[in-house]
Scaffold this motif. Structure first.
Motif, mmCIF file in Angstrom:
data_model
loop_
_atom_site.group_PDB
_atom_site.id
_atom_site.type_symbol
_atom_site.label_atom_id
_atom_site.label_comp_id
_atom_site.label_asym_id
_atom_site.label_seq_id
_atom_site.Cartn_x
_atom_site.Cartn_y
_atom_site.Cartn_z
ATOM 1 N N LEU A 162 0.805 -1.230 0.000
ATOM 2 C CA LEU A 162 0.000 0.000 0.000
ATOM 3 C C LEU A 162 0.833 1.273 0.000
ATOM 4 O O LEU A 162 0.483 2.250 -0.653
ATOM 5 C CB LEU A 162 -0.908 -0.032 1.254
ATOM 6 N N LYS A 163 1.938 1.269 0.755
ATOM 7 C CA LYS A 163 2.633 2.547 0.971
ATOM 8 C C LYS A 163 4.055 2.561 0.405
ATOM 9 O O LYS A 163 4.888 3.335 0.855
ATOM 10 C CB LYS A 163 2.669 2.845 2.483
ATOM 11 N N VAL A 164 4.318 1.719 -0.602
ATOM 12 C CA VAL A 164 5.665 1.671 -1.179
ATOM 13 C C VAL A 164 6.034 3.036 -1.770
ATOM 14 O O VAL A 164 7.111 3.585 -1.507
ATOM 15 C CB VAL A 164 5.768 0.561 -2.249
ATOM 16 N N ALA A 165 5.125 3.620 -2.543
ATOM 17 C CA ALA A 165 5.422 4.918 -3.172
ATOM 18 C C ALA A 165 5.547 5.999 -2.102
ATOM 19 O O ALA A 165 6.442 6.852 -2.164
ATOM 20 C CB ALA A 165 4.328 5.278 -4.172
ATOM 21 N N ALA A 166 4.680 5.927 -1.096
ATOM 22 C CA ALA A 166 4.713 6.949 -0.041
ATOM 23 C C ALA A 166 6.022 6.850 0.751
ATOM 24 O O ALA A 166 6.603 7.878 1.128
ATOM 25 C CB ALA A 166 3.510 6.777 0.886
ATOM 26 N N LEU A 167 6.504 5.615 0.976
ATOM 27 C CA LEU A 167 7.787 5.461 1.686
ATOM 28 C C LEU A 167 8.906 6.120 0.886
ATOM 29 O O LEU A 167 9.776 6.795 1.444
ATOM 30 C CB LEU A 167 8.108 3.973 1.909
ATOM 31 N N GLY A 168 8.834 5.925 -0.428
ATOM 32 C CA GLY A 168 9.854 6.507 -1.309
ATOM 33 C C GLY A 168 9.934 8.019 -1.182
ATOM 34 O O GLY A 168 10.995 8.605 -1.398
ATOM 35 N N LYS A 169 8.806 8.640 -0.827
ATOM 36 C CA LYS A 169 8.814 10.101 -0.674
ATOM 37 C C LYS A 169 9.110 10.515 0.766
ATOM 38 O O LYS A 169 9.584 11.614 1.016
ATOM 39 C CB LYS A 169 7.448 10.665 -1.068
ATOM 40 N N ALA A 170 8.800 9.604 1.698
ATOM 41 C CA ALA A 170 8.881 9.998 3.111
ATOM 42 C C ALA A 170 10.299 9.945 3.682
ATOM 43 O O ALA A 170 10.612 10.671 4.618
ATOM 44 C CB ALA A 170 7.970 9.099 3.949
ATOM 45 N N ARG A 171 11.136 9.075 3.142
ATOM 46 C CA ARG A 171 12.477 8.930 3.711
ATOM 47 C C ARG A 171 13.511 9.530 2.766
ATOM 48 O O ARG A 171 13.361 9.452 1.541
ATOM 49 C CB ARG A 171 12.831 7.445 3.944
ATOM 50 N N PRO A 172 14.594 10.071 3.297
ATOM 51 C CA PRO A 172 15.623 10.650 2.435
ATOM 52 C C PRO A 172 16.343 9.573 1.618
ATOM 53 O O PRO A 172 16.359 8.398 1.991
ATOM 54 C CB PRO A 172 16.578 11.316 3.423
ATOM 55 N N ALA A 173 16.971 10.026 0.510
ATOM 56 C CA ALA A 173 17.599 9.094 -0.441
ATOM 57 C C ALA A 173 18.634 8.199 0.235
ATOM 58 O O ALA A 173 18.698 6.998 -0.056
ATOM 59 C CB ALA A 173 18.238 9.886 -1.571
ATOM 60 N N HIS A 174 19.418 8.754 1.165
ATOM 61 C CA HIS A 174 20.477 7.914 1.754
ATOM 62 C C HIS A 174 19.868 6.802 2.616
ATOM 63 O O HIS A 174 20.393 5.695 2.691
ATOM 64 C CB HIS A 174 21.463 8.767 2.568
ATOM 65 N N GLU A 175 18.724 7.068 3.256
ATOM 66 C CA GLU A 175 18.080 6.013 4.064
ATOM 67 C C GLU A 175 17.501 4.929 3.153
ATOM 68 O O GLU A 175 17.597 3.735 3.456
ATOM 69 C CB GLU A 175 16.979 6.605 4.940
ATOM 70 N N LEU A 176 16.897 5.368 2.038
ATOM 71 C CA LEU A 176 16.338 4.375 1.109
ATOM 72 C C LEU A 176 17.447 3.510 0.521
ATOM 73 O O LEU A 176 17.280 2.297 0.358
ATOM 74 C CB LEU A 176 15.550 5.079 -0.004
ATOM 75 N N ALA A 177 18.593 4.126 0.249
ATOM 76 C CA ALA A 177 19.722 3.362 -0.293
ATOM 77 C C ALA A 177 20.210 2.339 0.735
ATOM 78 O O ALA A 177 20.515 1.184 0.391
ATOM 79 C CB ALA A 177 20.854 4.311 -0.690
ATOM 80 N N LEU A 178 20.251 2.733 2.004
ATOM 81 C CA LEU A 178 20.658 1.778 3.046
ATOM 82 C C LEU A 178 19.642 0.641 3.155
ATOM 83 O O LEU A 178 20.008 -0.530 3.313
ATOM 84 C CB LEU A 178 20.775 2.493 4.392
ATOM 85 N N MET A 179 18.369 0.985 3.059
ATOM 86 C CA MET A 179 17.328 -0.063 3.137
ATOM 87 C C MET A 179 17.501 -1.046 1.989
ATOM 88 O O MET A 179 17.394 -2.263 2.177
ATOM 89 C CB MET A 179 15.932 0.564 3.083
ATOM 90 N N ARG A 180 17.781 -0.527 0.776
ATOM 91 C CA ARG A 180 17.964 -1.425 -0.375
ATOM 92 C C ARG A 180 19.202 -2.301 -0.184
ATOM 93 O O ARG A 180 19.197 -3.482 -0.527
ATOM 94 C CB ARG A 180 18.086 -0.610 -1.667
ATOM 95 N N ALA A 181 20.242 -1.731 0.400
ATOM 96 C CA ALA A 181 21.468 -2.506 0.629
ATOM 97 C C ALA A 181 21.217 -3.616 1.657
ATOM 98 O O ALA A 181 21.717 -4.742 1.514
ATOM 99 C CB ALA A 181 22.587 -1.578 1.097
#
Ligand code: FAD
Length: 469
Positions: free
Chosen positions: A430-449
């Protein structure tokens, strides 16, 4: 492809008949539907490991599933038909309850209410309670880091988990959930798995912290004019020395009406209807003592006008009747038809202004929509449900056309208040797109790693939490 698994799993572990699979392929709200090759129902950790070895060898996506009560679509496979659903429901053994160490070790498929009851029978409290407790499972509440009505006193599921047994994507088993209260050996992987929604590993068992069972409890339902009065009541109860507030919940009149429509025999016990309702539970040395101090707090709040009306349960039956109203909300909302549901949090003190702001903006943007608010006020966590009227939906070209507008209002206000777009239900699909906007790029990159190091092939619940790559 499935033949390779047949020999490694016991009878009844592989379900492929469409009618038997159906209930695993749709979420609780009926908003997500998927297709799967099979539903796999292992009986023990070794069988889960066999499934994951096979999934790695065949590159098969695996969707772990507990009680299937999640509200973010995380336990439903996508429409590709490639995935298998991995239901933990047959792993439902309580392995041990230790009343000296105050722990319970339960398999992932244990229903929460069953573990609560077993803990209570041993004179202990498993301090997590939610409306779905008769169906949701230990693996599911850990995988979503569920909250519920006791967070104000005892914290989220995360705060109760001492250790986990889990199976990695390649079938490696990390056995025997830790019973240690203190363990500072490197990064605490347990905390990555809690709230990971089936995207990093399959949880097969958990050890959970138990507490002494409260000697007594008291429950009240109050009518108030505004969330600010509800918050003032919380402050006054604490000022009066009522430190042991176990639950403090807020519900708007629109939600109460839906609940009473759902439960025609139910009554609030209050003389009048109110714009807002507060559900309070406190603990004490005995039921009488808890009732006496909560009653005194209520009397003072009535006298100074913080509370307009209040009813104090006089026994367990009356307390259960009050909680029945609160726990019926999700079912009542499910019946309102298509709408948008948000599970957001802001600082507790900011909730009244946050609700005013959202209500005002929604009233302008969707004046004919139902705007419903309920939540765990003591934790700053509100559930916002917006149900556009059918005519408006049709004029807009379908309900999804209205989503960006409502998202913008709700998430925009949350962001302005430095709040969270996902307080306790998880991101799911449900909130995949919203998460992408809610967290900064460096946090999203860490999550992907992190995702890539646990699950290099991307077979564990792809498309949940993070977009599939
Ligand atoms: P499922 O729905 O089956 O799964 C949820 C997620 O966890 C999925 O992503 C799934 O892949 C993953 N998962 C499940 N089991 C495992 C496992 N063994 N290993 C790895 N991943 C796994 N939530 C709250 O926080 N607070 C509430 O007050 C609350 N009230 C609710 C009331 C109702 C009536 C309902 C229907 C839901 C409510 N919820 C609430 C939603 C909540 O998230 C769940 O009820 C619960 O946490 C999900 O548990 P489950 O076993 O049903 O998990």
């Amino acid at each position: 492809m499935m033949e390779a698994l047949q020999d490694r799993l016991g009878p009844g572990s592989i379900v492929t008949a469409p009618e038997a699979m159906a209930r695993y392929l749709v979420d609780w709200r009926g908003r997500y539907r998927g297709i799967a090759q099979a539903v796999l129902k292992p009986r023990d950790t070794a069988e889960v490991a066999a499934v994951m070895e096979w999934a790695t060898a065949t590159r098969t996506p695996v969707v772990p599933q507990g009680g299937n009560t999640g509200l973010s679509g995380g336990a439903t496979p996508d429409a590709s038909g490639r995935a298998v659903v991995l239901s933990l429901e047959r792993m439902n053994r309580i392995r041990a309850i230790d009343t000296e160490g105050d722990t319970v070790v339960a398999e992932a498929g244990c229903v929460l209410a069953t573990v609560q009851q077993a803990s209570r029978a041993a004179g202990r409290l498993l301090a997590i309670s939610l409306g779905s407790e008769g169906s949701c499972q230990i693996g599911g509440i850990v995988a979503t880091n569920a909250g519920g009505i006791n967070v104000i006193r005892h914290g989220m599921t995360r705060d109760l988990v001492l250790g986990l047994e889990y199976v990695l994507a390649d079938g490696t088993v990390s056995r025997t959930p830790s019973l240690l209260r203190k363990d500072n050996t490197g990064y605490d992987l347990r905390h990555l798995l809690i709230g990971s929604e089936g995207t990093l590993a399959v949880i097969t068992a958990a050890s959970l912290r138990l507490l002494p069972a409260p000697r007594g409890t008291a429950t009240a339902l109050c009518g108030v004019g505004h969330p600010r009065d509800a918050l003032a009541l919380l402050g006054r109860l604490r000022d009066a020395g009522l430190a042991a507030i176990a639950s403090f919940e807020l519900m708007c009149e629109g939600e109460m009406q839906l609940v009473l429509d759902l439960l025609p025999a139910a009554r609030t016990g209050l003389a009048n209807r109110h714009r807002w309702y507060v559900f309070v539970e406190t603990e004490g040395d005995s039921d009488e003592a808890a009732r006496e101090s909560l009653g005194a707090g209520m009397a003072a709040a009535l006298e100074n006008g913080t509370v307009a009306d209040a009813v104090l349960a006089q026994n367990g039956r009356q307390a259960a009747a009050i909680w029945h109203l609160r726990f019926a909300v999700s079912e009542a909302n499910r019946r309102t038809g298509p709408g948008f549901s948000y599970d957001v949090s802001v600082a507790t003190a900011a909730v009244p202004a946050f609700l005013d702001s959202i209500e005002a903006e929604l009233a302008v943007a969707l004046p004919t929509a139902r705007r419903l608010f309920v939540g765990h006020l003591g934790d700053g966590n509100m559930h916002v449900n917006v149900v556009p009227d059918p005519v408006h939906q049709e004029q807009a070209g379908g309900i999804e056309a209205l989503r960006p507008l409502v998202d913008e209002i709700v998430y925009g206000t949350v962001t302005a208040d430095a709040g969270s777009i996902s307080a306790e239900h998880g991101i799911g699909r449900l909130k995949v797109a919203a998460l992408g906007k809610a967290r900064p790029a460096h946090e999203l990159a860490l999550m992907r790693a992190i995702k890539a190091s646990f699950d290099p092939l991307g077979i564990l619940n792809p498309g949940v939490v993070l977009a599939a790559t």
